[in-house]
Design a protein around this motif. Structure first.
Motif, PDB file in Angstrom:
ATOM      1  N   TYR A  18       0.829  -1.210   0.000  1.00 31.23           N
ATOM      2  CA  TYR A  18       0.000   0.000   0.000  1.00 31.23           C
ATOM      3  C   TYR A  18       0.861   1.258   0.000  1.00 31.23           C
ATOM      4  O   TYR A  18       0.560   2.231  -0.699  1.00 31.23           O
ATOM      5  N   MET A  21       2.229   1.750  -3.425  1.00 32.99           N
ATOM      6  CA  MET A  21       1.183   2.248  -4.324  1.00 32.99           C
ATOM      7  C   MET A  21       0.954   3.744  -4.112  1.00 32.99           C
ATOM      8  O   MET A  21       0.792   4.495  -5.084  1.00 32.99           O
ATOM      9  N   LEU A  61       1.585   0.789 -10.950  1.00 31.73           N
ATOM     10  CA  LEU A  61       0.418   0.597 -10.097  1.00 31.73           C
ATOM     11  C   LEU A  61      -0.263  -0.735 -10.369  1.00 31.73           C
ATOM     12  O   LEU A  61      -0.715  -1.414  -9.446  1.00 31.73           O
ATOM     13  N   TYR A  65      -0.767  -3.666  -7.683  1.00 25.89           N
ATOM     14  CA  TYR A  65      -2.112  -4.185  -7.424  1.00 25.89           C
ATOM     15  C   TYR A  65      -2.126  -5.704  -7.554  1.00 25.89           C
ATOM     16  O   TYR A  65      -2.726  -6.401  -6.736  1.00 25.89           O
ATOM     17  N   ARG A  66      -1.449  -6.215  -8.564  1.00 25.71           N
ATOM     18  CA  ARG A  66      -1.356  -7.670  -8.745  1.00 25.71           C
ATOM     19  C   ARG A  66      -0.654  -8.308  -7.545  1.00 25.71           C
ATOM     20  O   ARG A  66      -1.087  -9.351  -7.045  1.00 25.71           O
ATOM     21  N   LYS A  69      -3.028  -8.465  -4.648  1.00 28.42           N
ATOM     22  CA  LYS A  69      -3.980  -9.571  -4.786  1.00 28.42           C
ATOM     23  C   LYS A  69      -3.324 -10.901  -4.456  1.00 28.42           C
ATOM     24  O   LYS A  69      -3.951 -11.779  -3.871  1.00 28.42           O
TER      25      LYS A  69
END
Length: 79
Positions: A18, A21, A61, A65-66, A69
């Protein structure tokens, strides 16, 4: 667990992802500013540079994000 080991694991944690990101998204403000300036000056080369920079930010980004996940609920630092 030593502080150094914990710090090395932070990058692969949800919290670290986070944070990465947020830092990457913060870079988007610079790209937008560069695009606006290039358009105002009609500088095509600077505009291309800014667009490539924005594409790099978007890709970064997406990769983060991947990774987020993939981490799922397996976060070792939050537990």
């Amino acid at each position: 667990m030593s502080a150094l080991t914990k710090a090395k694991g932070f990058k692969k944690s949800k919290s670290g992802t986070y944070l990465s990101m947020a830092a990457t998204a913060f870079g988007a403000f610079g790209a937008v500013k560069q695009i606006k300036k290039a358009r105002a000056d009609n500088d095509t080369l600077r505009l291309v540079d800014a667009v490539v920079t924005a594409a790099g930010i978007a890709t970064g980004l997406a990769i983060l994000y991947r990774e987020l996940k993939r981490l799922g609920d397996d976060d070792v630092l939050l537990g």
